[in-house]
Design a protein around this motif. Structure first.
Motif, PDB file in Angstrom:
ATOM      1  N   ARG A 132      44.480  36.542  40.704  1.00  0.00           N
ATOM      2  CA  ARG A 132      44.483  37.618  41.697  1.00  0.00           C
ATOM      3  C   ARG A 132      43.113  38.271  41.725  1.00  0.00           C
ATOM      4  O   ARG A 132      42.539  38.543  40.670  1.00  0.00           O
ATOM      5  N   ALA A 133      42.607  38.506  42.936  1.00  0.00           N
ATOM      6  CA  ALA A 133      41.311  39.168  43.060  1.00  0.00           C
ATOM      7  C   ALA A 133      41.158  39.708  44.457  1.00  0.00           C
ATOM      8  O   ALA A 133      41.905  39.345  45.358  1.00  0.00           O
ATOM      9  N   GLN A 134      40.168  40.608  44.637  1.00  0.00           N
ATOM     10  CA  GLN A 134      39.759  41.011  45.976  1.00  0.00           C
ATOM     11  C   GLN A 134      39.152  39.790  46.641  1.00  0.00           C
ATOM     12  O   GLN A 134      38.562  38.942  45.970  1.00  0.00           O
ATOM     13  N   ARG A 135      39.277  39.720  47.971  1.00  0.00           N
ATOM     14  CA  ARG A 135      38.888  38.451  48.610  1.00  0.00           C
ATOM     15  C   ARG A 135      37.430  38.078  48.376  1.00  0.00           C
ATOM     16  O   ARG A 135      37.124  36.919  48.133  1.00  0.00           O
ATOM     17  N   HIS A 136      36.513  39.059  48.424  1.00  0.00           N
ATOM     18  CA  HIS A 136      35.101  38.711  48.243  1.00  0.00           C
ATOM     19  C   HIS A 136      34.867  38.134  46.860  1.00  0.00           C
ATOM     20  O   HIS A 136      34.153  37.158  46.671  1.00  0.00           O
ATOM     21  N   GLU A 137      35.517  38.769  45.867  1.00  0.00           N
ATOM     22  CA  GLU A 137      35.408  38.307  44.492  1.00  0.00           C
ATOM     23  C   GLU A 137      35.954  36.888  44.364  1.00  0.00           C
ATOM     24  O   GLU A 137      35.352  36.014  43.757  1.00  0.00           O
ATOM     25  N   LEU A 138      37.142  36.695  44.944  1.00  0.00           N
ATOM     26  CA  LEU A 138      37.828  35.421  44.781  1.00  0.00           C
ATOM     27  C   LEU A 138      37.011  34.275  45.354  1.00  0.00           C
ATOM     28  O   LEU A 138      36.858  33.230  44.734  1.00  0.00           O
ATOM     29  N   PHE A 139      36.474  34.485  46.537  1.00  0.00           N
ATOM     30  CA  PHE A 139      35.782  33.373  47.186  1.00  0.00           C
ATOM     31  C   PHE A 139      34.381  33.157  46.617  1.00  0.00           C
ATOM     32  O   PHE A 139      33.893  32.038  46.588  1.00  0.00           O
ATOM     33  N   SER A 140      33.753  34.236  46.134  1.00  0.00           N
ATOM     34  CA  SER A 140      32.414  34.025  45.599  1.00  0.00           C
ATOM     35  C   SER A 140      32.475  33.519  44.157  1.00  0.00           C
ATOM     36  O   SER A 140      31.606  32.777  43.719  1.00  0.00           O
ATOM     37  N   ARG A 141      33.502  33.922  43.395  1.00  0.00           N
ATOM     38  CA  ARG A 141      33.591  33.476  42.005  1.00  0.00           C
ATOM     39  C   ARG A 141      35.028  33.122  41.646  1.00  0.00           C
ATOM     40  O   ARG A 141      35.706  33.853  40.937  1.00  0.00           O
ATOM     41  N   PRO A 142      35.562  32.016  42.138  1.00  0.00           N
ATOM     42  CA  PRO A 142      36.911  31.637  41.731  1.00  0.00           C
ATOM     43  C   PRO A 142      36.910  31.302  40.240  1.00  0.00           C
ATOM     44  O   PRO A 142      35.993  30.624  39.766  1.00  0.00           O
ATOM     45  N   ARG A 143      37.884  31.786  39.492  1.00  0.00           N
ATOM     46  CA  ARG A 143      37.895  31.520  38.048  1.00  0.00           C
ATOM     47  C   ARG A 143      38.942  30.477  37.671  1.00  0.00           C
ATOM     48  O   ARG A 143      38.777  29.747  36.717  1.00  0.00           O
ATOM     49  N   ARG A 175      41.330  42.269  38.638  1.00  0.00           N
ATOM     50  CA  ARG A 175      41.272  40.817  38.618  1.00  0.00           C
ATOM     51  C   ARG A 175      42.149  40.257  37.523  1.00  0.00           C
ATOM     52  O   ARG A 175      41.990  40.584  36.361  1.00  0.00           O
ATOM     53  N   LEU A 176      43.091  39.400  37.915  1.00  0.00           N
ATOM     54  CA  LEU A 176      43.996  38.799  36.938  1.00  0.00           C
ATOM     55  C   LEU A 176      43.811  37.293  36.938  1.00  0.00           C
ATOM     56  O   LEU A 176      43.505  36.689  37.960  1.00  0.00           O
ATOM     57  N   LEU A 177      44.053  36.705  35.758  1.00  0.00           N
ATOM     58  CA  LEU A 177      43.847  35.265  35.630  1.00  0.00           C
ATOM     59  C   LEU A 177      44.827  34.701  34.608  1.00  0.00           C
ATOM     60  O   LEU A 177      45.066  35.294  33.569  1.00  0.00           O
ATOM     61  N   ARG A 178      45.389  33.540  34.948  1.00  0.00           N
ATOM     62  CA  ARG A 178      46.299  32.855  34.027  1.00  0.00           C
ATOM     63  C   ARG A 178      45.694  31.497  33.696  1.00  0.00           C
ATOM     64  O   ARG A 178      45.949  30.515  34.386  1.00  0.00           O
TER      65      ARG A 178
END
Lengths: 363, 331
Positions: free
Chosen positions: B236-247, B313-316
């Motif tokens: 889960r992330a804000q869209r700008h974060e997600l698309f610029s730095r997918p984890r 920002r959440l990550l599994r």
């Protein structure tokens, strides 16, 4: 081989290679002014034709040997009908289709059947285009047998295994049935079936649009690999501009039965000239927020007009943001070359490109 | 204060002769007023079942729903069918993917829209009909008075979707769920509908849950994005974060496998290997691990937890993209 093909096809077809001075000699498929009209019938006892659906209305294009030609357009633009007409799954109303120098228009019966071995189709819906009661082996052998390519025993067995491995399936798949596979695997079977008769031309109608995105990429890569391996020519029909741009060197854009623009895919993307192409390109969402935030969409008003009563003049003029008071509604623009093989069917293509005409200034 | 709080939502389909299917597995997220939250994933990831659970539209038999769905302090999962009928359409609106099957083919469009208004806003039939015409006009249906009398088969796909949006917005719901609202439409019509949805959200302050498989739609529409895989949120992330730095490797894989209009031609796509059929159950490890290029031994043994890695920002994931690079930077 040349000898036998001559005796079979007779004198009405020219042998492979034709005249080397012919500029179109290296194009495998030549379509000229192709028209496919469907009659609209009324009446219970007497069939009266009350009108026509102009599904394909005067399309001319060339597909070079070994090339990938992408045909894009929205639903109802006639792209699938065109694809079917190429394989003679629809009978053209007019115009000509030449495949490898041979005019297909007058063909029927045995010569047509033989010709069809060289052109195959890959369909969108993998579940309904594969017979659920046939095993993969029987699906693949059927076409080979029909065209006398099935030599039986060991050699067929080996050929099938090679075919499956080239589309990335294990040979254990032969004894399975279509429902036992996932969507992506079924599309691989559909591709293998098309390749089983060693065609020259593959018409792929929306080959990946029923698949999940992660699987789409696998199938697109596979199509590229197979083209290299077997020297195939592709006519890829799709609504997804990004997919078409990825696979095709040349792209034709269709709107309401006609080709409105055709060019090299890079040029088309960088400098679309036809207002419809511009609107189409601006409508495709790009997976990048920065691009999405900055983009200015060219919103088209309204819906596609009915192909049974297409607008007069330019077919796009009813929705065109660049519409001009003269010519657009009275004169149908021809597809004309504006330089470097970039063809566009718009009266005002240059003015729009140079910014002399701006959207809505005509109103 | 969140408008909608989904906590630990799980949906299991229990069938006698077949093993139980866990379609949604402990999904939690918040939706704030006026914001757009995206649920993204491929077929079978649980995004649609999540929305049906929130709307109370799952069949009662054979379905086990657990967790909590809280809309402005009232628990939706404990509502009776009758109470839910009163809220649905009024506080919650929904737009489905296929407008042809979502509309009643034997009832005129106008009646279908005004029925919602009559029922939830208590207007007279005549006023409701006038209001319906105004709504159709607002969603961009030309000549609304004539369209009111027409049936769904007489409208084009884009017009049907507009009619459906008009119905969903008739009572100005505080939450709108759009489940693949433009997937069945052509791109130029899709652009019209997405622009309309954006305008309506900005105008009415309605919160929107956008369910889609299309990363391009997400990039333009959503404030916050949840990526789902096999019933669980994996990132889960804000869209700008997600698309610029997918984890998450799945998120990154999705982005790499879509052909893009603006990428150079001939660049080879990097698909995710295998298909969802290769998944392992979450109990035995990370469901994505058999398809994952970043998988470690631990991924096949223990399922990773959804952890907060930075603000919002959440990550599994046991071995996210960029972990090695980050560690090097810290040393």
């Amino acid at each position: 081989m040349t000898d036998s093909s001559r005796t079979i096809t007779g004198s009405e077809t020219s042998p492979v290679g034709t005249d080397p001075s012919d500029p179109a000699a290296d194009s495998l498929l030549e379509i000229d002014d192709l028209r496919v009209h469907f009659p609209i019938k009324r009446g219970i006892v007497l069939d009266r034709t009350v009108g026509h659906v102009y599904a394909v209305d005067g399309v001319s294009l060339r597909v070079g040997r070994g090339e990938t030609y992408g045909l894009v357009g929205e639903s109802g633009c006639g792209k699938s009908t065109l694809g079917k007409a190429v394989l003679r799954l629809e009978r053209p109303t007019g115009g000509s289709i030449r495949f490898d120098g041979t005019d297909m228009a007058g063909m029927s019966g045995e010569p047509l059947r033989r010709m069809r071995r060289r052109m195959q189709m890959v369909f969108q819906d993998t579940l309904s285009s594969l017979d659920p009661r046939q095993s993969v082996e029987s699906l693949l052998v059927e076409g080979m047998r029909a065209h006398g390519l099935d030599k039986g025993g060991e050699s067929t067995e080996r050929e099938l295994r090679e075919l499956l491995s080239s589309v990335g399936l294990p040979s254990s798949a032969l004894r399975k049935y279509p429902h036992e596979f996932s969507g992506g695997q079924r599309q691989r079977i559909g591709i293998a079936r098309a390749l089983a008769v060693r065609p020259d031309l593959v018409v792929a109608d929306e080959p990946v649009s029923a698949l999940d995105v992660s699987v789409q990429a696998q199938v697109l890569n596979l199509l590229e690999d197979l083209q290299e391996e077997f020297g195939l020519t592709y006519l890829v029909i799709a609504h997804d501009l990004a997919v078409v741009r990825h696979v095709a060197r040349r792209i034709g854009v269709m709107y309401l039965g006609g080709l409105v623009e055709e060019s090299d895919s890079d040029v088309l993307y960088e400098q679309p000239l036809h207002p419809y192409t511009r609107a189409l390109l601006s409508a495709v969402p790009v997976p990048e927020p920065e691009v999405e935030d900055r983009r200015e969409r060219i919103l088209l008003s309204g819906d596609l007009p009915s192909p049974a009563s297409p607008p007069t003049g330019c077919r796009f003029h009813t929705r065109c943001p660049w519409r001009q008071p003269t010519r657009c509604d009275s004169e149908r623009p021809e597809l004309r070359d504006v330089g470097g093989g970039h063809r566009v069917a718009c009266h005002y293509a240059e003015e729009i490109r140079d910014g002399i005409i701006t959207p809505n200034s005509g109103e | 204060m969140a408008l909608l709080e989904v906590r630990d939502l799980s949906v299991r389909f229990v069938r006698k002769s077949e093993p139980t299917v866990s379609a949604v597995d402990g999904v939690s997220f918040d939706v704030h007023p006026g914001s757009t939250v995206g649920l993204v994933g491929e077929s079978g990831c649980g995004k649609s079942v999540t929305s049906l659970a929130i709307m109370g539209l799952l069949p009662g038999r054979g379905t086990e729903v657990s967790g909590s769905v809280n809309l402005e302090g009232s628990e939706l999962l404990r509502l009776s069918q009758r109470e839910f009928d009163r809220r649905r359409g009024k506080d919650l609106g929904m737009v489905f993917q296929d407008p042809l099957t979502s509309l009643n083919p034997v009832v005129p469009i106008g009646l279908q829209v005004s029925e919602v208004i009559e029922r939830h806003r208590g207007l007279s039939r005549r006023d409701a009909s006038r209001e319906a015409a105004r709504l159709l006009d607002r969603v961009g249906i030309p000549d609304p008075d004539r369209r009111l009398k027409e049936y769904s088969h007489q409208l084009s796909g884009g017009m049907r979707q507009r009619a459906l949006i008009a119905m969903a917005l008739a009572c100005e719901p505080r939450l709108l769920i759009a489940d693949e609202p433009t997937t069945a439409l052509d791109v130029t019509i899709q652009a019209q509908i997405l622009t309309l949805l954006k305008e309506l959200v900005a105008e009415t302050g309605t919160a929107l849950i956008m369910i889609t498989h299309d990363l391009g739609v997400v990039a333009g529409m959503c404030d916050e994005v949840n990526v789902l895989y096999a019933g669980r949120i994996v990132e889960r992330a804000q869209r700008h974060e997600l698309f610029s730095r997918p984890r998450h490797p799945y998120t990154a894989g999705l982005m790499a496998s879509v052909p893009r209009l603006d990428s150079p031609r001939g660049q080879r796509l990097a698909p995710i290997e295998g298909s969802v059929a290769d998944n392992i159950p979450w109990e035995g490890g990370c469901a994505f691990s058999p398809r994952c290029g970043n998988a470690l031994a631990v991924c096949g043994e223990r399922a990773p937890e959804l952890e907060t890695i930075e603000q919002g920002r959440l990550l599994r994931c046991h071995n996210p993209i960029g972990a090695a690079e980050l560690e090097r930077a810290h040393d």
